[in-house]
Design an enzyme around this catalytic site. Structure first.
Site, PDB file in Angstrom:
ATOM      1  NE  ARG A  96      -2.515  -1.141   3.338  1.00  0.00           N
ATOM      2  CZ  ARG A  96      -2.651  -2.144   4.187  1.00  0.00           C
ATOM      3  NH1 ARG A  96      -3.361  -3.202   3.857  1.00  0.00           N
ATOM      4  NH2 ARG A  96      -2.090  -2.099   5.374  1.00  0.00           N
ATOM      5  CD  GLU A 100       2.475  -8.356  15.617  1.00  0.00           C
ATOM      6  OE1 GLU A 100       1.432  -8.322  14.961  1.00  0.00           O
ATOM      7  OE2 GLU A 100       3.432  -7.583  15.396  1.00  0.00           O
TER       8      GLU A 100
END
Length: 175
Positions: free
Chosen positions: A61, A98
């Site tokens: 994006r 994460e």
């Protein structure tokens, strides 16, 4: 005004990509050419005093406004891609997520040492990917000239993570 227009266009998608996440979907912005022009105009105005030799857009994006911004500023556009997507010789950076690791790449001839590279992405969340892009650019001899984002999620503290790299940070719509 630009922040209000961006926020009015963005739609929230609950529980995407996993339960508990509210995804900020920027794709409705792309249906409004006038708003797209206003976004690029805002970036151009905010960068008028910044020396930029190229703009690096983060996959995927970051390509949407990054290329238009580069074209408007008359500088090259550099795609920062996920591993295995660039056809020429690349330099890679592995970074922590994460839930594991990811790898980004740049062509080894994307810019010259000493070039000032602006890093653009659609959204600033934790700052992990743009930090990795910054490190890769610096490893290749580039200088990070700053960062631009359409949207920032301030509660995820990405700004604190990237501000030691450059204090030239522009976020058009903050949440």
């Amino acid at each position: 005004m630009i922040q209000q227009n961006i926020k009015a266009a963005i739609r929230d998608i609950p529980d995407f990509p996993k339960p508990g996440i509210i995804f900020k979907d920027i794709t409705p912005i792309l249906k409004d050419p006038g708003l797209c022009d206003s976004i690029v105009d805002a970036f151009v105005a905010g960068l008028k005093d910044t020396k930029i030799d190229a703009i690096a857009g983060v996959e995927s994006r970051g390509f949407l406004f990054g290329l238009t911004l580069a074209t408007r500023l008359g500088v090259p556009f550099i795609p920062v891609r996920k591993a295995g997507k660039l056809p020429h010789t690349v330099k890679q950076k592995v970074y922590e997520l994460e839930y594991g690791t990811a790898t980004i790449e740049l062509h080894i001839d994307a810019f010259k040492p000493g070039d000032r590279i602006l890093i653009h992405d659609d959204l600033l969340a934790t700052g992990g990917t743009v930090t990795a892009a910054s490190e890769l650019i610096q490893d290749m001899g580039g200088v990070v000239a700053g960062f631009t984002f359409v949207v920032g999620l301030g509660f995820l503290n990405g700004l604190e993570k990237i501000s030691p790299i450059s204090d030239n940070i522009m976020v058009l719509a903050n949440y």
